[in-house]
Design an enzyme around this catalytic site. Structure first.
Site, PDB file in Angstrom:
ATOM      1  CG  ASN A  59      -4.671   5.962  57.288  1.00  0.00           C
ATOM      2  OD1 ASN A  59      -3.973   4.964  57.131  1.00  0.00           O
ATOM      3  ND2 ASN A  59      -4.488   6.813  58.280  1.00  0.00           N
ATOM      4  CE  LYS A 100      -6.884   5.806  61.260  1.00  0.00           C
ATOM      5  NZ  LYS A 100      -6.976   6.816  62.274  1.00  0.00           N
ATOM      6  CG  HIS A 145      -1.927   9.774  59.920  1.00  0.00           C
ATOM      7  ND1 HIS A 145      -2.252   9.581  61.238  1.00  0.00           N
ATOM      8  CD2 HIS A 145      -3.094   9.736  59.228  1.00  0.00           C
ATOM      9  CE1 HIS A 145      -3.569   9.423  61.344  1.00  0.00           C
ATOM     10  NE2 HIS A 145      -4.104   9.516  60.131  1.00  0.00           N
ATOM     11  CD  GLU A 204      -3.772   7.293  63.792  1.00  0.00           C
ATOM     12  OE1 GLU A 204      -3.408   6.395  63.021  1.00  0.00           O
ATOM     13  OE2 GLU A 204      -4.962   7.640  63.923  1.00  0.00           O
ATOM     14  CD  GLU A 248      -6.105  12.910  58.211  1.00  0.00           C
ATOM     15  OE1 GLU A 248      -7.025  12.257  57.711  1.00  0.00           O
ATOM     16  OE2 GLU A 248      -5.186  12.384  58.860  1.00  0.00           O
ATOM     17  N   GLY A 264     -10.571   9.652  64.364  1.00  0.00           N
ATOM     18  CA  GLY A 264     -10.947   8.462  65.122  1.00  0.00           C
ATOM     19  C   GLY A 264     -11.805   8.759  66.343  1.00  0.00           C
ATOM     20  CB  SER A 322     -14.871  11.593  62.446  1.00  0.00           C
ATOM     21  OG  SER A 322     -14.079  11.126  63.537  1.00  0.00           O
TER      22      SER A 322
HETATM   23  C1  PEP Z   1      -7.219   9.113  59.395  1.00  0.00           C
HETATM   24  O1  PEP Z   1      -6.709   8.160  59.974  1.00  0.00           O
HETATM   25  O2  PEP Z   1      -6.564   9.747  58.565  1.00  0.00           O
HETATM   26  C2  PEP Z   1      -8.608   9.451  59.703  1.00  0.00           C
HETATM   27  C3  PEP Z   1      -9.123  10.527  59.186  1.00  0.00           C
HETATM   28  O3  PEP Z   1      -9.274   8.589  60.542  1.00  0.00           O
HETATM   29  P1  PEP Z   1     -10.864   8.617  60.875  1.00  0.00           P
HETATM   30  O4  PEP Z   1     -11.579   8.789  59.559  1.00  0.00           O
HETATM   31  O5  PEP Z   1     -11.124   7.296  61.515  1.00  0.00           O
HETATM   32  O6  PEP Z   1     -11.092   9.774  61.784  1.00  0.00           O
END
Ligand code: PEP
Length: 251
Positions: free
Chosen positions: A10, A12, A95, A97, A167, A173, A213
């Protein structure tokens, strides 16, 4: 059981079209022998460049959202049919976000899922709890509710085109990863929710990813969990060698 690991990046709101093509050019040789499905989720404006760049590889391309209507007065939005018509195969929906900053709700996620499936796309549906919800002991309830509402009206047959990404919002993040046991526990719970909504076979066949992460250092342990069938990767998907290490861990 017919599920296969899926590792999806992803990106972003990162990378111009030229940068996207360059990054895919770096990733391609590194994942050429992948034994899992590999997907890159890029900004809308990067989709043409990404679709061109993945040619000759098995890498799939995802958008990061789509609207639920086919067309109309929805300034700034992109429909699922538009994505499908240009050759996009996947769309990331729900997601955290989008839910946190852009007002997506379980109900609008459900409508987006419906539109994406109707257009022929494969959905990567994100669910996950906030830290306060985990601390209050309601992770299971939250994730089950998000899953049930998003999949309202989705048939067992259509579930072949739905990937669920667990998630935990507190892990996205932040550099704070769920432990392998925590990730597996919630992925298993989601599978149980699917068994209740559909049947045991549909639940067993659905790909359930962990995201939050995940990186080159922790991917192997997370992906070794029996109910973790892949990863949705943010930050680490922007570094070709790290993303490739995660892809290699998925076997
Ligand atoms: C994501 O944006 O779906 C995500 C898991 O980000 P990160 O791996 O940076 O935590």
């Amino acid at each position: 059981m017919s599920r296969k690991y899926v590792i999806a990046g992803n990106w972003k709101m990162n990378k111009t079209p030229a940068e996207a093509a360059a990054l895919i050019g770096e990733i391609k040789p590194l994942v050429a022998d992948a034994s899992c499905d590999v997907v890159v989720g890029v900004p809308f404006v990067d989709l043409p460049a990404a679709l061109e760049a993945v040619k000759g590889s098995g890498i799939g391309v995802a958008a990061q959202n789509c609207h639920w209507e086919k067309s109309g007065a929805f300034t700034g939005e992109v429909s699922a049919d538009m994505l499908k018509s240009m050759g996009v195969g996947y769309v990331i929906l729900g997601h955290s976000e989008r839910r946190t900053y852009f007002g997506d709700t379980d109900v609008t996620v459900q409508k987006r899922v419906r539109a994406a499936l109707d257009a022929g796309l494969t959905v990567i549906l994100c669910v996950g709890e906030y830290l306060e919800q985990r601390e209050q002991g309601v992770t299971g309830e939250v994730v089950a509710m998000q899953t049930k509402i998003a999949l309202g009206g989705v048939s067992a047959q259509e579930m072949a085109r739905v990937i669920i990404a667990y998630e935990p919002v507190w892990a996205i993040g932040t550099g704070r990863t769920a432990t392998a046991a925590q990730a597996n526990e919630v992925c298993r719970l989601i599978r149980g929710t699917l068994a209740g909504l559909y049947d045991a076979k549909t639940a067993e066949d659905t790909v359930i990813q962990y995201g939050g992460s995940m990186n080159a250092g922790n991917a192997a342990e997370l992906l070794a969990q029996p109910d973790v069938d892949g990863g949705l990767i943010g930050g680490a998907s922007l570094k070709a060698p790290d993303f490739a290490t995660i892809v290699k861990a998925a076997k």
